[in-house]
Design a protein around this motif. Structure first.
Motif, mmCIF file in Angstrom:
data_model
loop_
_atom_site.group_PDB
_atom_site.id
_atom_site.type_symbol
_atom_site.label_atom_id
_atom_site.label_comp_id
_atom_site.label_asym_id
_atom_site.label_seq_id
_atom_site.Cartn_x
_atom_site.Cartn_y
_atom_site.Cartn_z
ATOM 1 N N SER A 128 0.832 -1.205 0.000
ATOM 2 C CA SER A 128 0.000 0.000 0.000
ATOM 3 C C SER A 128 0.867 1.255 0.000
ATOM 4 N N TYR A 129 1.933 1.240 0.777
ATOM 5 C CA TYR A 129 2.864 2.368 0.783
ATOM 6 C C TYR A 129 3.432 2.603 -0.619
ATOM 7 N N ALA A 130 3.830 1.528 -1.278
ATOM 8 C CA ALA A 130 4.407 1.646 -2.619
ATOM 9 C C ALA A 130 3.373 2.181 -3.609
ATOM 10 N N GLU A 131 2.140 1.700 -3.505
ATOM 11 C CA GLU A 131 1.072 2.174 -4.395
ATOM 12 C C GLU A 131 0.829 3.666 -4.198
ATOM 13 N N GLY A 132 0.971 4.139 -2.972
ATOM 14 C CA GLY A 132 0.762 5.548 -2.685
ATOM 15 C C GLY A 132 1.987 6.410 -2.889
ATOM 16 N N GLY A 133 3.071 5.821 -3.383
ATOM 17 C CA GLY A 133 4.281 6.590 -3.628
ATOM 18 C C GLY A 133 5.082 6.883 -2.378
ATOM 19 N N MET A 134 4.746 6.238 -1.282
ATOM 20 C CA MET A 134 5.448 6.438 -0.009
ATOM 21 C C MET A 134 6.534 5.357 0.109
ATOM 22 N N TYR A 135 7.553 5.497 -0.735
ATOM 23 C CA TYR A 135 8.541 4.436 -0.895
ATOM 24 C C TYR A 135 9.433 4.262 0.335
ATOM 25 N N ALA A 136 9.750 5.345 1.014
ATOM 26 C CA ALA A 136 10.579 5.231 2.217
ATOM 27 C C ALA A 136 9.868 4.385 3.273
ATOM 28 N N ASP A 137 8.566 4.611 3.444
ATOM 29 C CA ASP A 137 7.792 3.824 4.395
ATOM 30 C C ASP A 137 7.693 2.370 3.943
ATOM 31 N N SER A 138 7.607 2.163 2.632
ATOM 32 C CA SER A 138 7.557 0.809 2.103
ATOM 33 C C SER A 138 8.858 0.064 2.405
ATOM 34 N N VAL A 139 9.992 0.755 2.231
ATOM 35 C CA VAL A 139 11.295 0.148 2.525
ATOM 36 C C VAL A 139 11.396 -0.244 3.996
ATOM 37 N N ASP A 140 10.966 0.662 4.881
ATOM 38 C CA ASP A 140 11.040 0.387 6.320
ATOM 39 C C ASP A 140 10.143 -0.789 6.707
ATOM 40 N N THR A 141 8.954 -0.835 6.127
ATOM 41 C CA THR A 141 8.025 -1.927 6.447
ATOM 42 C C THR A 141 8.565 -3.267 5.957
ATOM 43 N N LEU A 142 9.173 -3.256 4.768
ATOM 44 C CA LEU A 142 9.762 -4.493 4.245
ATOM 45 C C LEU A 142 10.958 -4.928 5.096
ATOM 46 N N SER A 143 11.679 -3.956 5.650
ATOM 47 C CA SER A 143 12.785 -4.301 6.552
ATOM 48 C C SER A 143 12.260 -5.032 7.791
ATOM 49 N N GLN A 144 11.129 -4.544 8.311
ATOM 50 C CA GLN A 144 10.508 -5.233 9.446
ATOM 51 C C GLN A 144 10.119 -6.655 9.082
ATOM 52 N N LEU A 145 9.552 -6.806 7.893
ATOM 53 C CA LEU A 145 9.102 -8.121 7.458
ATOM 54 C C LEU A 145 10.291 -9.066 7.250
ATOM 55 N N ILE A 146 11.384 -8.560 6.671
ATOM 56 C CA ILE A 146 12.564 -9.392 6.426
ATOM 57 C C ILE A 146 13.200 -9.815 7.743
ATOM 58 N N GLU A 147 13.204 -8.904 8.714
ATOM 59 C CA GLU A 147 13.713 -9.267 10.042
ATOM 60 C C GLU A 147 12.867 -10.372 10.670
ATOM 61 N N LEU A 148 11.592 -10.363 10.348
ATOM 62 C CA LEU A 148 10.670 -11.334 10.929
ATOM 63 C C LEU A 148 10.807 -12.706 10.273
ATOM 64 N N VAL A 149 10.895 -12.754 8.953
ATOM 65 C CA VAL A 149 10.874 -14.031 8.231
ATOM 66 C C VAL A 149 12.254 -14.456 7.720
ATOM 67 N N GLY A 150 13.222 -13.556 7.775
ATOM 68 C CA GLY A 150 14.535 -13.862 7.227
ATOM 69 C C GLY A 150 14.659 -13.383 5.791
ATOM 70 N N GLU A 151 15.851 -13.464 5.235
ATOM 71 C CA GLU A 151 16.094 -12.991 3.877
ATOM 72 C C GLU A 151 15.321 -13.833 2.865
ATOM 73 N N ASP A 152 14.581 -13.142 2.041
ATOM 74 C CA ASP A 152 13.766 -13.781 1.005
ATOM 75 C C ASP A 152 13.972 -12.999 -0.290
ATOM 76 N N ALA A 153 14.251 -13.709 -1.381
ATOM 77 C CA ALA A 153 14.564 -13.046 -2.652
ATOM 78 C C ALA A 153 13.429 -12.138 -3.114
ATOM 79 N N GLY A 154 12.186 -12.609 -2.983
ATOM 80 C CA GLY A 154 11.046 -11.813 -3.419
ATOM 81 C C GLY A 154 10.899 -10.533 -2.620
ATOM 82 N N LEU A 155 11.036 -10.641 -1.301
ATOM 83 C CA LEU A 155 10.923 -9.457 -0.443
ATOM 84 C C LEU A 155 12.065 -8.485 -0.692
ATOM 85 N N LEU A 156 13.266 -9.019 -0.885
ATOM 86 C CA LEU A 156 14.404 -8.154 -1.180
ATOM 87 C C LEU A 156 14.234 -7.452 -2.522
#
Length: 245
Positions: A128-156
């Motif tokens: 949703s952040y990416a769709e709204g052009g809020m890319y910095a927030d999208s990056v931070d949220t994905l960082s949270q997700l990667i920390e939670l699930v580990g490194e994933d090629a799709g998420l990266l």
């Protein structure tokens, strides 16, 4: 006065000028015809009498004058509704988010606050952040997700894409590092190859773009429109052929 306003003024002036020229030529031809008819009647002994005042109304200018005024007023009204002379060259990017996307972001934030370990909620919020052009927030949220699930090629790959747009459509060292990690995990990862191909194509590096798209075609684990990739390759090959001529 900017080029747009000047162009409108010139086109409108030409239109009105041609209209008046046609009107005057019509009046001259009509007057000449009436005079010839009068002379002919006089030679034949006709009693028909035509005075100049009889066709004075023909040369009246109130009708074309009103039509010109209507055209001017109508055109100026349309122009005024879209902006003004001082405003055309001072456009600013609209940073406001569409209310539907804003509603999705608000809902996503609430869900993440309630369930910070919810992978689906974090993914939806990042998208949703990416769709709204809020890319910095999208990056931070994905960082949270990667920390939670580990490194994933799709998420990266998604994170690298958001970084690219966040940084003004360029790959800074942070994004390059994420891209390298994603490709080490999966050589043909969808989002990573797509953003690399897009950037290469936009910068005229058509051969590089084609290479990324062809690698992407070997991807059998992520779904995407393969026909659109084929079309993109054909278009890039056409551009490459034009450049090499």
């Amino acid at each position: 006065m900017n080029i747009l306003a000047l162009g409108i003024a010139v086109c409108l002036s030409i239109f009105i000028g041609l209209f008046w020229i046609h009107h005057c030529a019509y009046n001259r031809n009509l007057s000449s015809t009436v005079v010839k008819a009068t002379n002919t009647n006089a030679e034949m002994g006709s009693t028909i009498s035509v005075e100049p005042d009889d066709f004075a109304d023909v040369g009246a200018y109130q009708y074309p004058l009103w039509m010109s005024a209507i055209v001017l007023i109508f055109s100026l009204s349309i122009y005024a509704s879209g902006g003004h002379f001082q405003g055309w060259d001072k456009g600013r990017v609209d940073d406001s988010v569409d209310y539907l996307i804003a509603a999705k972001i608000t809902k996503g934030r609430e869900q993440v606050q309630q369930q910070p370990a919810n992978e689906m909620a974090l993914m939806a919020l990042a998208q949703s952040y990416a769709e709204g052009g809020m890319y910095a927030d999208s990056v931070d949220t994905l960082s949270q997700l990667i920390e939670l699930v580990g490194e994933d090629a799709g998420l990266l790959g998604m994170q690298a894409t958001s970084m690219y747009y966040r940084d003004g459509r360029q790959f800074l060292p942070e994004a390059r590092k994420v891209i390298d990690t994603a490709l080490n995990l999966q050589r043909d990862e969808l989002n990573t190859r797509m953003i690399l191909a897009t950037d290469a194509y936009l910068n005229g590096q058509y051969a590089v773009a084609i290479e990324h798209w062809r690698i992407l075609q070997t991807n059998q684990t992520q779904s995407f429109n393969r026909q659109s990739i084929n079309n993109a390759i054909m278009k890039a090959e056409f551009k490459l052929d034009e450049v090499s001529r």
